[in-house]
Design a protein around this motif. Structure first.
Motif, PDB file in Angstrom:
ATOM      1  N   ILE A  92      37.583  38.318  44.076  1.00 49.27           N
ATOM      2  CA  ILE A  92      38.589  39.262  43.182  1.00 49.27           C
ATOM      3  C   ILE A  92      39.911  38.275  42.790  1.00 49.27           C
ATOM      4  O   ILE A  92      40.191  38.651  41.582  1.00 49.27           O
ATOM      5  N   GLY A  93      40.218  37.498  43.572  1.00 46.50           N
ATOM      6  CA  GLY A  93      41.541  36.470  43.338  1.00 46.50           C
ATOM      7  C   GLY A  93      41.251  35.786  42.120  1.00 46.50           C
ATOM      8  O   GLY A  93      42.029  35.783  41.170  1.00 46.50           O
ATOM      9  N   GLU A  97      43.219  36.489  38.200  1.00 47.70           N
ATOM     10  CA  GLU A  97      44.177  35.220  37.863  1.00 47.70           C
ATOM     11  C   GLU A  97      44.046  35.232  36.391  1.00 47.70           C
ATOM     12  O   GLU A  97      42.959  35.124  35.532  1.00 47.70           O
ATOM     13  N   GLN A  98      45.266  35.396  35.662  1.00 46.41           N
ATOM     14  CA  GLN A  98      45.445  35.307  34.080  1.00 46.41           C
ATOM     15  C   GLN A  98      44.946  36.463  33.287  1.00 46.41           C
ATOM     16  O   GLN A  98      44.818  36.401  32.286  1.00 46.41           O
ATOM     17  N   SER A  99      44.620  37.692  33.966  1.00 44.99           N
ATOM     18  CA  SER A  99      44.170  38.629  33.361  1.00 44.99           C
ATOM     19  C   SER A  99      45.329  39.369  32.718  1.00 44.99           C
ATOM     20  O   SER A  99      46.351  39.581  33.428  1.00 44.99           O
ATOM     21  N   ARG A 100      44.806  40.372  31.799  1.00 48.46           N
ATOM     22  CA  ARG A 100      46.021  41.126  31.110  1.00 48.46           C
ATOM     23  C   ARG A 100      45.521  42.593  31.246  1.00 48.46           C
ATOM     24  O   ARG A 100      46.213  43.408  30.841  1.00 48.46           O
ATOM     25  N   PHE A 101      44.284  42.725  31.712  1.00 46.03           N
ATOM     26  CA  PHE A 101      43.480  44.069  31.957  1.00 46.03           C
ATOM     27  C   PHE A 101      43.678  45.107  30.804  1.00 46.03           C
ATOM     28  O   PHE A 101      43.975  46.103  30.725  1.00 46.03           O
ATOM     29  N   PRO A 107      49.981  37.664  31.641  1.00 42.52           N
ATOM     30  CA  PRO A 107      48.850  37.200  32.483  1.00 42.52           C
ATOM     31  C   PRO A 107      49.429  37.533  33.787  1.00 42.52           C
ATOM     32  O   PRO A 107      50.452  37.220  34.382  1.00 42.52           O
ATOM     33  N   ALA A 108      48.310  38.084  34.764  1.00 36.82           N
ATOM     34  CA  ALA A 108      48.552  38.013  36.063  1.00 36.82           C
ATOM     35  C   ALA A 108      48.487  36.812  36.735  1.00 36.82           C
ATOM     36  O   ALA A 108      47.687  36.100  36.550  1.00 36.82           O
ATOM     37  N   VAL A 109      49.384  36.806  37.847  1.00 39.61           N
ATOM     38  CA  VAL A 109      49.313  35.554  38.548  1.00 39.61           C
ATOM     39  C   VAL A 109      48.919  35.806  40.035  1.00 39.61           C
ATOM     40  O   VAL A 109      49.582  36.639  40.804  1.00 39.61           O
ATOM     41  N   ASN A 133      51.005  39.065  41.014  1.00 39.04           N
ATOM     42  CA  ASN A 133      52.191  39.657  40.288  1.00 39.04           C
ATOM     43  C   ASN A 133      52.047  39.619  38.895  1.00 39.04           C
ATOM     44  O   ASN A 133      51.023  38.932  38.189  1.00 39.04           O
ATOM     45  N   GLN A 134      52.649  40.511  38.083  1.00 39.27           N
ATOM     46  CA  GLN A 134      52.386  40.587  36.700  1.00 39.27           C
ATOM     47  C   GLN A 134      53.730  40.999  35.890  1.00 39.27           C
ATOM     48  O   GLN A 134      54.415  42.217  36.426  1.00 39.27           O
ATOM     49  N   ASP A 135      54.148  40.347  34.900  1.00 40.88           N
ATOM     50  CA  ASP A 135      55.389  40.902  34.215  1.00 40.88           C
ATOM     51  C   ASP A 135      55.148  41.621  33.039  1.00 40.88           C
ATOM     52  O   ASP A 135      54.136  41.542  32.564  1.00 40.88           O
TER      53      ASP A 135
END
Length: 176
Positions: A92-93, A97-101, A107-109, A133-135
């Motif tokens: 899952i991790g 990682e780097q996904s924007r969904f 990108p997710a961190v 985290n995700q901005d």
């Protein structure tokens, strides 16, 4: 980046993305609020909190960093359940990682993965917490143009400009 990300939309996008990219999961839900026995392996996704991002867009929106958690839940019937839940957390991790969904967000961190013992309703299962985290930007962009946004741009060069010369215009940005 985004134009008014709403938490309901964000939750649904992450759930949909997880189901499409981690097909081995039997159930994907928001937060562990179920009262029935779980079909494992499964995950619970939630936004734990958020804080102001260091970089602000200066367009009337507020950039925030979402602190998210995915709980990977496996049954303990398998003799190798401790190894399996760790493998699930690692998979899952890696996937997030780097996904924007599928959303216009940063990108997710991946932040961490560790055993979770904070959900008493899941004491009968092996549970690991995967944090990321995700901005995202929330609110409306005050500079967003009104009306239709052009998809094709043509340029004419003087003196061959105007309605009588449109056949001489060069397309510089096209429909994609």
């Amino acid at each position: 980046m985004s134009d008014g990300i709403h938490l309901n939309d964000y939750h649904q996008a992450v759930k949909t993305w997880l189901s499409e990219n981690l097909s081995w999961l039997k159930t994907i839900e928001h937060y562990p609020e179920t009262q029935t026995a779980l079909k494992t392996p499964c995950v619970f996704f939630g936004v734990m909190d958020w804080e102001r991002s260091d970089n602000q867009p200066m367009n009337g929106q507020l950039a925030v960093t979402l602190n998210c958690e995915i709980l990977a839940v496996l049954g303990m019937a398998d003799a190798q359940y401790q190894l399996e839940v760790r493998n699930a957390a690692m998979a899952i991790g890696l996937a997030i990682e780097q996904s924007r969904f599928g959303l216009p967000v940063d990108p997710a961190v991946f932040v961490s993965a560790e055993p979770d013992g904070f959900n008493p309703e899941l004491d009968e299962y092996a549970v690991w917490s995967i944090r990321f985290n995700q901005d995202v930007e929330i609110g409306q962009d005050v500079y967003q143009p009104e009306g239709l946004t052009p998809h094709t741009v043509h340029v004419g060069y003087s003196p061959d400009i105007g309605p009588a010369n449109t056949d001489k215009y060069e397309q510089v940005v096209g429909d994609e």
